[in-house]
Scaffold this motif. Structure first.
Motif, short mmCIF file in Angstrom:
data_model
loop_
_atom_site.label_atom_id
_atom_site.label_comp_id
_atom_site.label_asym_id
_atom_site.label_seq_id
_atom_site.Cartn_x
_atom_site.Cartn_y
_atom_site.Cartn_z
N CYS A 79 40.96 32.31 46.04
CA CYS A 79 40.18 31.34 46.83
C CYS A 79 39.75 31.94 48.18
O CYS A 79 40.60 32.35 48.98
CB CYS A 79 41.01 30.09 47.07
SG CYS A 79 40.14 28.88 48.08
N PRO A 80 38.46 31.98 48.46
CA PRO A 80 38.01 32.61 49.70
C PRO A 80 38.23 31.76 50.95
O PRO A 80 38.16 32.27 52.06
CB PRO A 80 36.51 32.84 49.46
CG PRO A 80 36.12 31.78 48.50
CD PRO A 80 37.31 31.54 47.63
N THR A 81 38.47 30.46 50.76
CA THR A 81 38.56 29.58 51.93
C THR A 81 39.98 29.11 52.22
O THR A 81 40.19 28.38 53.19
CB THR A 81 37.70 28.32 51.72
OG1 THR A 81 38.25 27.58 50.64
CG2 THR A 81 36.25 28.67 51.41
N LYS A 82 40.92 29.47 51.39
CA LYS A 82 42.31 28.97 51.46
C LYS A 82 42.38 27.47 51.17
O LYS A 82 43.35 26.81 51.54
CB LYS A 82 42.95 29.28 52.81
CG LYS A 82 43.18 30.77 53.04
CD LYS A 82 43.96 31.02 54.32
CE LYS A 82 44.23 32.52 54.49
NZ LYS A 82 44.85 32.84 55.76
N SER B 82 41.58 37.59 48.95
CA SER B 82 40.46 37.18 48.10
C SER B 82 39.31 38.20 48.13
O SER B 82 38.71 38.45 49.18
CB SER B 82 39.94 35.81 48.55
OG SER B 82 38.74 35.52 47.90
N TRP B 83 39.00 38.74 46.95
CA TRP B 83 37.87 39.69 46.87
C TRP B 83 36.55 38.98 47.15
O TRP B 83 35.61 39.59 47.64
CB TRP B 83 37.84 40.37 45.50
CG TRP B 83 38.88 41.44 45.39
CD1 TRP B 83 40.07 41.36 44.74
CD2 TRP B 83 38.85 42.74 45.98
NE1 TRP B 83 40.77 42.53 44.88
CE2 TRP B 83 40.05 43.40 45.63
CE3 TRP B 83 37.92 43.43 46.77
CZ2 TRP B 83 40.35 44.70 46.05
CZ3 TRP B 83 38.22 44.73 47.18
CH2 TRP B 83 39.41 45.35 46.82
N LEU B 84 36.49 37.69 46.86
CA LEU B 84 35.26 36.95 47.14
C LEU B 84 35.05 36.83 48.65
O LEU B 84 33.94 36.98 49.16
CB LEU B 84 35.31 35.56 46.49
CG LEU B 84 34.04 34.73 46.60
CD1 LEU B 84 32.84 35.44 46.01
CD2 LEU B 84 34.21 33.38 45.92
N SER B 85 36.15 36.57 49.36
CA SER B 85 36.08 36.50 50.82
C SER B 85 35.65 37.86 51.38
O SER B 85 34.83 37.93 52.30
CB SER B 85 37.46 36.11 51.36
OG SER B 85 37.38 35.71 52.69
N ARG B 86 36.19 38.92 50.80
CA ARG B 86 35.83 40.28 51.25
C ARG B 86 34.36 40.56 50.95
O ARG B 86 33.66 41.20 51.74
CB ARG B 86 36.71 41.31 50.53
CG ARG B 86 38.15 41.26 50.97
CD ARG B 86 39.04 42.09 50.06
NE ARG B 86 40.44 41.87 50.39
CZ ARG B 86 41.45 42.20 49.60
NH1 ARG B 86 41.22 42.75 48.43
NH2 ARG B 86 42.69 41.96 49.97
#
Lengths: 207, 289
Positions: A79-82, B82-86
């Motif tokens: 999850c990119p947003t936590k 998170s690879w998406l966040s990166r």
């Protein structure tokens, strides 16, 4: 580490899907969103014996799973947003105010637990009926099961009562995420892989 | 193929096109010029503008993929795992660097060494970004993506889209050597993609790998797209050869190169679109969950 977990007795599940329906009712879910899903696993084959006769093998059982609130949750890492996060008690929850609806948790989860709500544009999933649990009641799926196939409780108690088996064919390798899901295997499950058994109601569960 | 996949197809291809342009521009155009101390020509402003435009298209389409774009700024908050966040962070850094490079190209074309370093940094960021993009898909729950074929496919897409586009821009401007190099890249990458295809398919169809489900989806549900991709690869190779043999040592006589170079680029772009659509059909959980 998750404090709570589910137990599912695949040897006794009749596939009535009451758990699925009661979950939808309790969480007021739209069509297409299933926090709990009942998979029908079926495989069969005919074999010729050494004596020239034909015999058949057949296996069919049901598997009811929701979110397994894993010890090593792939969804939380992805999850990119936590928004997808682990609470102190180990429950994996989604903060709807943080979710961007990227659906990456859906890809990452090997159990298909996170469900996309098109109307809200965010992900949703089983939260163990947290409000019920805080009141000391079991989740809706567990209390509604007419076969008493599902159980909910502290992981230590579930392991003590049922053992530490976290997989049955065709569930993924439990070492990937360490699910808080404990399973009594259906006697036919040992034949399932050999018979190339598969989920036959995939359209029903996924669409 | 689901309509929800189009934003991802356009996003990933646009970013890879942009990164490919920057890498090829840096290695095949700027580097030889830098070595021979030739001044940076203003005609390459357009290349940077196209790379920047592609990156911006990618950024816009990345928002279209989200169910709730208003929370998008939060997507930078889990870079740790998170690879998406990166990826989102990488896209922003890359786009900012590219914008800075493009502005510097326009306002200070004589910046020379600084400009070269900035292009180097942007291209390197692009290379890292493509790796990050491929890591998003390399997850155990999606075994058809979880292999070396994913980064390989992404890097080849970037290189071939960038090389074939720059070949178009080199007409009447670039050196004979750089034109030949770009034409060779335009031909060789589709050849490699075709050569890898049987290996990829045999891996995808192996019984131990989800019972060959990935291959079944490819051949039973998307057979037309599968053959279309093959035809487009072959067309790209044919047009690439046509372009290669049209290149003259007197590069001012290269007007004839326009048609094959344009056709090669169009075939490559179409092939990559079909290829990426087929890639997203492999979003399968082996067990069916």
């Amino acid at each position: 580490m998750s404090t709570f977990g589910f137990f599912c007795d695949t040897s006794a599940c009749s596939g009535c899907k009451t758990c699925q329906v009661s979950c939808k009712d309790k969480n007021d879910l739209d069509a297409g969103i299933r926090f709990r899903r009942v998979y029908e696993v079926v495989g069969a084959n005919w074999n010729k014996t050494d004596e020239g006769a034909w015999e058949h093998d057949i296996v069919a059982y049901n598997l009811s799973i929701g979110c397994n609130h894993c010890e090593n949750p792939a969804c939380v890492k992805a999850c990119p947003t936590k928004a997808m996060h682990a609470e102190l008690d180990g429950m994996i929850l989604i903060d709807p105010n943080k979710c961007i609806g990227c659906r990456y948790c859906e890809w990452a989860c090997p159990y298909g637990a996170p469900q996309y709500n098109k109307l809200k544009g965010i992900m949703q999933k089983c939260d163990f009926c947290r409000d019920y649990v805080l009141e000391g009641k079991p989740p809706a799926c567990v209390s509604s099961c007419p076969m008493r196939v599902l159980e909910f409780g502290p992981i230590s108690q579930l392991i003590e009562k049922h053992g530490d088996n976290r997989s049955v064919y065709p569930l993924p390798d439990p070492s990937i995420t360490r699910p808080a899901l404990f399973i009594r295997k259906h006697p036919g499950a040992k034949l399932a892989k050999k018979l190339n058994a598969s989920i036959i109601n995939r359209e029903e569960v996924k669409e | 193929m689901k309509s929800s996949e189009w934003p991802l197809v356009i996003f990933s291809l646009a970013i890879q096109l942009s990164a490919g342009i920057m890498v090829i521009y840096d290695l095949f155009i700027l580097f030889p010029m830098y070595r021979s101390r030739v001044a940076f020509p203003s005609k390459y402003h357009w290349i940077l503008l196209i790379a920047l435009g592609a990156a911006l298209v990618g950024v816009i389409f990345s928002f279209l993929h989200l169910g709730n774009p208003t929370n998008a700024p939060r997507s930078l908050s889990n870079i740790g795992t998170s690879w998406l966040s990166r990826e989102i962070t990488g896209v922003l850094i890359y786009s900012a660097l590219l914008m800075g490079t493009t502005i510097l190209h326009f306002v200070m074309p004589s910046a020379g060494r600084s400009l070269k370093w900035l292009v180097d940094l942007t291209a390197l960021t692009g290379v890292i970004l493509i790796f990050i993009m491929s890591k998003i898909y390399m997850i155990p729950a999606r075994p058809a993506w979880n292999s070396v074929f994913t980064p390989l496919g992404f890097y080849m897409a970037a290189i071939v889209m960038g090389a074939s586009l720059l070949l178009l821009f080199q007409i009447n401007h670039g050196s004979w050597a750089s034109q030949k190099s770009l034409a060779i890249l335009t031909i060789s990458i589709p050849v490699i993609q075709l050569a890898i295809l049987p290996i990829y398919m045999s891996w995808l169809g192996h019984p131990d790998f989800a019972g060959g489900k990935g291959l079944a989806i490819l051949l039973h549900n998307h057979l037309i797209a599968f053959y279309l991709r093959l035809v487009l690869y072959l067309l790209a190779i044919a047009f690439g050869f046509w372009a290669f043999f049209t290149i003259r040592s007197d590069t001012t006589q290269n007007r004839l190169l326009f048609a094959p170079a344009l056709l090669a680029w169009a075939s490559i772009l179409a092939a990559q679109i079909v290829d990426r659509l087929l890639f997203y059909t492999q979003n399968i959980s082996p067990e069916g969950f």
